[in-house]
Design a protein around this motif. Structure first.
Motif, PDB file in Angstrom:
ATOM      1  N   GLY A   1       0.816  -1.060   0.058  1.00 47.02           N
ATOM      2  CA  GLY A   1      -0.078   0.036  -0.071  1.00 47.02           C
ATOM      3  C   GLY A   1       0.786   1.286  -0.011  1.00 47.02           C
ATOM      4  N   THR A   2       2.050   1.155  -0.470  1.00 49.76           N
ATOM      5  CA  THR A   2       2.971   2.357  -0.507  1.00 49.76           C
ATOM      6  C   THR A   2       3.308   2.635  -1.738  1.00 49.76           C
ATOM      7  OG1 THR A   2       3.818   1.863   1.792  1.00 49.76           O
ATOM      8  CG2 THR A   2       5.106   3.288   0.389  1.00 49.76           C
ATOM      9  N   SER A   3       3.186   4.048  -2.242  1.00 49.96           N
ATOM     10  CA  SER A   3       3.608   4.388  -3.487  1.00 49.96           C
ATOM     11  C   SER A   3       5.249   4.347  -3.615  1.00 49.96           C
ATOM     12  CB  SER A   3       2.860   5.579  -3.821  1.00 49.96           C
ATOM     13  OG  SER A   3       3.440   6.615  -3.346  1.00 49.96           O
ATOM     14  N   ARG A   4       5.710   4.531  -4.724  1.00 54.31           N
ATOM     15  CA  ARG A   4       6.815   4.707  -5.254  1.00 54.31           C
ATOM     16  C   ARG A   4       7.020   6.144  -5.076  1.00 54.31           C
ATOM     17  NH1 ARG A   4       8.780   1.582 -10.429  1.00 54.31           N
ATOM     18  NH2 ARG A   4       7.855  -0.371 -10.147  1.00 54.31           N
ATOM     19  N   ASP A   5       6.323   7.028  -4.977  1.00 56.87           N
ATOM     20  CA  ASP A   5       6.773   8.396  -4.570  1.00 56.87           C
ATOM     21  C   ASP A   5       6.848   8.431  -3.195  1.00 56.87           C
ATOM     22  OD1 ASP A   5       6.365   9.454  -7.089  1.00 56.87           O
ATOM     23  OD2 ASP A   5       4.167  10.060  -7.005  1.00 56.87           O
ATOM     24  N   GLU A   6       6.349   7.880  -2.392  1.00 56.75           N
ATOM     25  CA  GLU A   6       6.381   7.670  -0.803  1.00 56.75           C
ATOM     26  C   GLU A   6       7.976   7.098  -0.407  1.00 56.75           C
ATOM     27  OE1 GLU A   6       2.962   6.341   1.555  1.00 56.75           O
ATOM     28  OE2 GLU A   6       1.913   6.339  -0.270  1.00 56.75           O
ATOM     29  N   ILE A   7       8.261   6.266  -1.419  1.00 53.91           N
ATOM     30  CA  ILE A   7       9.505   5.753  -1.153  1.00 53.91           C
ATOM     31  C   ILE A   7      10.663   6.515  -1.561  1.00 53.91           C
ATOM     32  CG2 ILE A   7      11.203   3.757  -2.028  1.00 53.91           C
ATOM     33  CD1 ILE A   7       8.863   1.809  -2.205  1.00 53.91           C
TER      34      ILE A   7
ATOM     35  N   TRP B   1      13.741   7.886   0.592  1.00 52.86           N
ATOM     36  CA  TRP B   1      14.882   7.120   0.367  1.00 52.86           C
ATOM     37  C   TRP B   1      16.175   8.309   0.311  1.00 52.86           C
ATOM     38  CZ3 TRP B   1      15.005   2.677  -2.695  1.00 52.86           C
ATOM     39  CH2 TRP B   1      16.036   2.177  -3.167  1.00 52.86           C
ATOM     40  N   GLY B   2      16.195   9.588   0.176  1.00 50.53           N
ATOM     41  CA  GLY B   2      17.269  10.453   0.367  1.00 50.53           C
ATOM     42  C   GLY B   2      17.606  10.546   1.796  1.00 50.53           C
ATOM     43  N   PRO B   3      17.113  10.860   2.839  1.00 49.13           N
ATOM     44  CA  PRO B   3      17.348  10.754   4.080  1.00 49.13           C
ATOM     45  C   PRO B   3      17.762   9.660   4.474  1.00 49.13           C
ATOM     46  CG  PRO B   3      14.839  11.653   3.797  1.00 49.13           C
ATOM     47  CD  PRO B   3      15.359  11.223   2.410  1.00 49.13           C
ATOM     48  N   ILE B   4      17.344   8.465   4.143  1.00 51.32           N
ATOM     49  CA  ILE B   4      17.820   7.174   4.585  1.00 51.32           C
ATOM     50  C   ILE B   4      19.431   7.142   4.178  1.00 51.32           C
ATOM     51  CG2 ILE B   4      17.930   4.527   4.496  1.00 51.32           C
ATOM     52  CD1 ILE B   4      14.588   5.218   4.811  1.00 51.32           C
ATOM     53  N   ARG B   5      19.380   7.299   2.844  1.00 53.74           N
ATOM     54  CA  ARG B   5      20.866   7.219   2.232  1.00 53.74           C
ATOM     55  C   ARG B   5      21.691   8.115   2.918  1.00 53.74           C
ATOM     56  NH1 ARG B   5      23.831   9.149  -2.066  1.00 53.74           N
ATOM     57  NH2 ARG B   5      24.923   7.474  -3.331  1.00 53.74           N
ATOM     58  N   GLN B   6      21.297   9.264   3.050  1.00 51.04           N
ATOM     59  CA  GLN B   6      22.195  10.062   3.547  1.00 51.04           C
ATOM     60  C   GLN B   6      22.524   9.761   4.724  1.00 51.04           C
ATOM     61  OE1 GLN B   6      23.450  12.923   1.798  1.00 51.04           O
ATOM     62  NE2 GLN B   6      24.975  13.156   3.519  1.00 51.04           N
ATOM     63  N   ARG B   7      21.765   9.417   5.830  1.00 53.49           N
ATOM     64  CA  ARG B   7      22.131   8.931   7.232  1.00 53.49           C
ATOM     65  C   ARG B   7      23.189   7.770   7.029  1.00 53.49           C
ATOM     66  NH1 ARG B   7      19.831   4.743   9.747  1.00 53.49           N
ATOM     67  NH2 ARG B   7      18.049   4.966   8.568  1.00 53.49           N
ATOM     68  N   ILE B   8      23.009   6.745   6.467  1.00 47.96           N
ATOM     69  CA  ILE B   8      23.752   5.773   6.072  1.00 47.96           C
ATOM     70  C   ILE B   8      25.188   6.229   5.550  1.00 47.96           C
ATOM     71  CG2 ILE B   8      24.291   3.550   4.723  1.00 47.96           C
ATOM     72  CD1 ILE B   8      21.282   3.102   4.694  1.00 47.96           C
ATOM     73  N   LEU B   9      25.183   7.084   4.590  1.00 49.20           N
ATOM     74  CA  LEU B   9      26.637   7.620   4.022  1.00 49.20           C
ATOM     75  C   LEU B   9      27.304   8.101   5.114  1.00 49.20           C
ATOM     76  CD1 LEU B   9      25.539   8.599   0.302  1.00 49.20           C
ATOM     77  CD2 LEU B   9      27.010   6.714   1.274  1.00 49.20           C
ATOM     78  N   GLU B  10      26.628   8.817   5.976  1.00 48.50           N
ATOM     79  CA  GLU B  10      27.139   9.691   7.206  1.00 48.50           C
ATOM     80  C   GLU B  10      27.830   8.667   8.217  1.00 48.50           C
ATOM     81  OE1 GLU B  10      24.412  12.442   8.282  1.00 48.50           O
ATOM     82  OE2 GLU B  10      24.684  13.766   6.333  1.00 48.50           O
ATOM     83  N   GLY B  11      27.220   7.550   8.451  1.00 43.58           N
ATOM     84  CA  GLY B  11      27.254   6.677   9.516  1.00 43.58           C
ATOM     85  C   GLY B  11      28.418   5.467   8.837  1.00 43.58           C
ATOM     86  N   ASN B  12      28.264   4.237   9.665  1.00 45.96           N
ATOM     87  CA  ASN B  12      29.263   3.266   9.276  1.00 45.96           C
ATOM     88  C   ASN B  12      28.277   2.476   8.466  1.00 45.96           C
ATOM     89  OD1 ASN B  12      31.208   1.334   9.316  1.00 45.96           O
ATOM     90  ND2 ASN B  12      30.456   0.686  11.426  1.00 45.96           N
TER      91      ASN B  12
END
Length: 182
Positions: free
Chosen positions: A156-162, A166-177
Protein backbone atom coordinates in the motif's frame (compact mmCIF):
# COMPACT_ATOMS: atom_id res chain seq x y z
CA UNK A 1 7.82 -5.26 7.86
CA UNK A 2 8.25 -1.52 8.01
CA UNK A 3 8.91 -0.04 4.59
CA UNK A 4 11.69 2.09 6.13
CA UNK A 5 13.57 -1.08 7.13
CA UNK A 6 13.29 -2.40 3.59
CA UNK A 7 14.45 0.91 2.11
CA UNK A 8 17.41 0.95 4.48
CA UNK A 9 18.34 -2.60 3.50
CA UNK A 10 18.09 -1.78 -0.20
CA UNK A 11 20.15 1.39 0.24
CA UNK A 12 22.84 -0.57 2.12
CA UNK A 13 22.84 -3.29 -0.55
CA UNK A 14 23.01 -0.66 -3.29
CA UNK A 15 26.00 1.05 -1.66
CA UNK A 16 27.68 -2.31 -1.02
CA UNK A 17 27.05 -3.33 -4.63
CA UNK A 18 28.27 0.00 -6.02
CA UNK A 19 31.52 -0.33 -4.06
CA UNK A 20 32.13 -3.95 -5.04
CA UNK A 21 31.15 -3.82 -8.71
CA UNK A 22 33.30 -2.74 -11.62
CA UNK A 23 35.83 -5.51 -11.45
CA UNK A 24 37.18 -6.56 -14.82
CA UNK A 25 35.31 -9.83 -14.54
CA UNK A 26 31.72 -9.90 -15.80
CA UNK A 27 31.46 -13.29 -14.10
CA UNK A 28 32.42 -11.78 -10.75
CA UNK A 29 30.01 -8.89 -11.18
CA UNK A 30 27.08 -11.22 -11.98
CA UNK A 31 27.89 -13.42 -8.97
CA UNK A 32 28.13 -10.40 -6.63
CA UNK A 33 24.83 -9.03 -7.95
CA UNK A 34 23.11 -12.41 -7.55
CA UNK A 35 24.36 -12.72 -3.97
CA UNK A 36 23.16 -9.23 -3.09
CA UNK A 37 19.70 -9.84 -4.57
CA UNK A 38 19.39 -13.29 -3.02
CA UNK A 39 20.16 -11.73 0.39
CA UNK A 40 17.49 -9.09 -0.18
CA UNK A 41 14.82 -11.65 -1.14
CA UNK A 42 15.64 -13.80 1.90
CA UNK A 43 15.36 -10.69 4.08
CA UNK A 44 11.87 -9.81 2.84
CA UNK A 45 10.63 -13.40 2.99
CA UNK A 46 11.94 -13.91 6.53
CA UNK A 47 10.14 -10.74 7.57
CA UNK A 48 6.87 -11.87 5.97
CA UNK A 49 4.56 -12.92 8.79
CA UNK A 50 1.55 -13.96 6.75
CA UNK A 51 -0.08 -17.36 6.79
CA UNK A 52 0.87 -17.69 3.13
CA UNK A 53 4.56 -18.08 4.04
CA UNK A 54 3.72 -20.83 6.54
CA UNK A 55 1.52 -22.55 3.95
CA UNK A 56 4.33 -22.45 1.38
CA UNK A 57 6.79 -23.95 3.85
CA UNK A 58 4.26 -26.69 4.68
CA UNK A 59 3.80 -27.51 1.01
CA UNK A 60 7.57 -27.79 0.70
CA UNK A 61 7.53 -30.30 3.60
CA UNK A 62 9.28 -28.05 6.10
CA UNK A 63 11.87 -26.70 3.69
CA UNK A 64 12.25 -22.95 3.85
CA UNK A 65 10.70 -20.94 1.07
CA UNK A 66 14.06 -19.26 0.47
CA UNK A 67 16.78 -21.89 0.73
CA UNK A 68 17.69 -21.49 -2.95
CA UNK A 69 17.74 -18.38 -5.14
CA UNK A 70 15.07 -19.94 -7.37
CA UNK A 71 12.77 -20.67 -4.43
CA UNK A 72 13.30 -17.17 -3.05
CA UNK A 73 12.24 -15.67 -6.39
CA UNK A 74 9.19 -17.94 -6.75
CA UNK A 75 8.14 -17.45 -3.13
CA UNK A 76 8.44 -13.67 -3.41
CA UNK A 77 6.23 -13.78 -6.49
CA UNK A 78 3.67 -16.11 -4.89
CA UNK A 79 3.49 -13.91 -1.81
CA UNK A 80 2.87 -10.87 -4.05
CA UNK A 81 6.09 -9.25 -2.86
CA UNK A 82 7.39 -8.79 -6.40
CA UNK A 83 5.74 -8.49 -9.78
CA UNK A 84 6.06 -10.78 -12.78
CA UNK A 85 8.60 -8.68 -14.77
CA UNK A 86 10.87 -8.44 -11.72
CA UNK A 87 10.61 -12.21 -11.16
CA UNK A 88 11.34 -12.92 -14.83
CA UNK A 89 14.42 -10.65 -14.74
CA UNK A 90 15.59 -12.33 -11.53
CA UNK A 91 15.24 -15.81 -13.03
CA UNK A 92 17.24 -14.74 -16.11
CA UNK A 93 19.93 -13.37 -13.78
CA UNK A 94 19.86 -16.61 -11.74
CA UNK A 95 20.29 -18.72 -14.87
CA UNK A 96 23.17 -16.52 -16.05
CA UNK A 97 24.80 -16.79 -12.61
CA UNK A 98 24.47 -20.58 -12.66
CA UNK A 99 25.87 -20.85 -16.17
CA UNK A 100 28.80 -18.59 -15.28
CA UNK A 101 29.50 -20.43 -12.04
CA UNK A 102 29.31 -23.94 -13.49
CA UNK A 103 29.80 -23.70 -17.24
CA UNK A 104 33.22 -23.36 -18.76
CA UNK A 105 31.77 -22.32 -22.13
CA UNK A 106 30.62 -18.90 -20.84
CA UNK A 107 33.82 -18.00 -19.01
CA UNK A 108 35.64 -15.36 -21.00
CA UNK A 109 32.79 -15.09 -23.53
CA UNK A 110 31.81 -11.49 -22.79
CA UNK A 111 29.69 -11.16 -25.94
CA UNK A 112 27.36 -14.00 -24.86
CA UNK A 113 27.23 -12.64 -21.31
CA UNK A 114 26.49 -9.14 -22.65
CA UNK A 115 23.70 -10.48 -24.85
CA UNK A 116 22.11 -12.25 -21.88
CA UNK A 117 22.42 -9.15 -19.68
CA UNK A 118 20.69 -7.18 -22.44
CA UNK A 119 17.85 -9.76 -22.40
CA UNK A 120 17.39 -9.13 -18.67
CA UNK A 121 17.46 -5.41 -19.33
CA UNK A 122 14.77 -5.73 -22.02
CA UNK A 123 12.51 -7.59 -19.59
CA UNK A 124 13.01 -4.73 -17.13
CA UNK A 125 12.63 -2.12 -19.91
CA UNK A 126 15.91 -0.36 -19.14
CA UNK A 127 18.99 -0.35 -21.35
CA UNK A 128 20.70 2.97 -20.58
CA UNK A 129 24.16 2.22 -22.05
CA UNK A 130 25.72 -0.07 -24.63
CA UNK A 131 28.86 -0.99 -22.68
CA UNK A 132 28.22 -4.35 -20.94
CA UNK A 133 29.43 -3.31 -17.50
CA UNK A 134 27.13 -0.28 -17.49
CA UNK A 135 24.18 -2.30 -18.76
CA UNK A 136 24.79 -4.75 -15.91
CA UNK A 137 24.94 -1.85 -13.47
CA UNK A 138 21.61 -0.56 -14.81
CA UNK A 139 20.11 -4.04 -14.45
CA UNK A 140 21.41 -4.24 -10.89
CA UNK A 141 19.87 -0.93 -9.86
CA UNK A 142 16.58 -1.70 -11.63
CA UNK A 143 16.33 -5.10 -9.88
CA UNK A 144 17.23 -3.80 -6.42
CA UNK A 145 14.89 -0.84 -6.70
CA UNK A 146 12.22 -2.96 -8.42
CA UNK A 147 12.09 -5.42 -5.53
CA UNK A 148 11.77 -2.53 -3.09
CA UNK A 149 9.08 -0.77 -5.14
CA UNK A 150 7.12 -3.97 -5.82
CA UNK A 151 7.14 -4.96 -2.17
CA UNK A 152 6.15 -1.50 -0.98
CA UNK A 153 3.34 -1.22 -3.54
CA UNK A 154 2.03 -4.62 -2.47
CA UNK A 155 1.82 -3.17 1.07
CA UNK A 156 0.00 0.00 0.00
CA UNK A 157 2.93 2.41 -0.34
CA UNK A 158 3.56 4.30 -3.58
CA UNK A 159 6.89 4.73 -5.33
CA UNK A 160 6.66 8.45 -4.62
CA UNK A 161 6.43 7.75 -0.88
CA UNK A 162 9.49 5.51 -1.11
CA UNK A 163 11.45 8.09 -3.07
CA UNK A 164 10.58 10.72 -0.45
CA UNK A 165 12.05 8.48 2.28
CA UNK A 166 14.99 7.26 0.18
CA UNK A 167 17.18 10.40 0.31
CA UNK A 168 17.26 10.93 4.09
CA UNK A 169 17.89 7.21 4.74
CA UNK A 170 20.71 7.15 2.17
CA UNK A 171 22.27 10.29 3.68
CA UNK A 172 22.13 8.85 7.21
CA UNK A 173 23.82 5.63 6.04
CA UNK A 174 26.52 7.49 4.12
CA UNK A 175 27.27 9.65 7.15
CA UNK A 176 27.46 6.60 9.42
CA UNK A 177 29.12 3.24 9.32
CA UNK A 178 28.31 1.15 6.24
CA UNK A 179 28.27 -2.56 6.92
CA UNK A 180 28.03 -5.29 4.28
CA UNK A 181 24.56 -6.88 4.05
CA UNK A 182 23.79 -9.63 6.55
Amino acid sequence: MEIEKLIEKVVRLRIFYDRNLFTDSMRGNVIILSSVIDALLVFIIKNETSLRKDALNSLRKGKDAYNTFSKAIDTSLLLDMIKEPTAKGLHLLRKLRNDLAHGVELMGNDSEVSQRISQISEVLKSVPHDEPKWVLHGVAIKLLHGICYDYAESRGTSRDEILAKWGPIRQRILEGNIQPPH
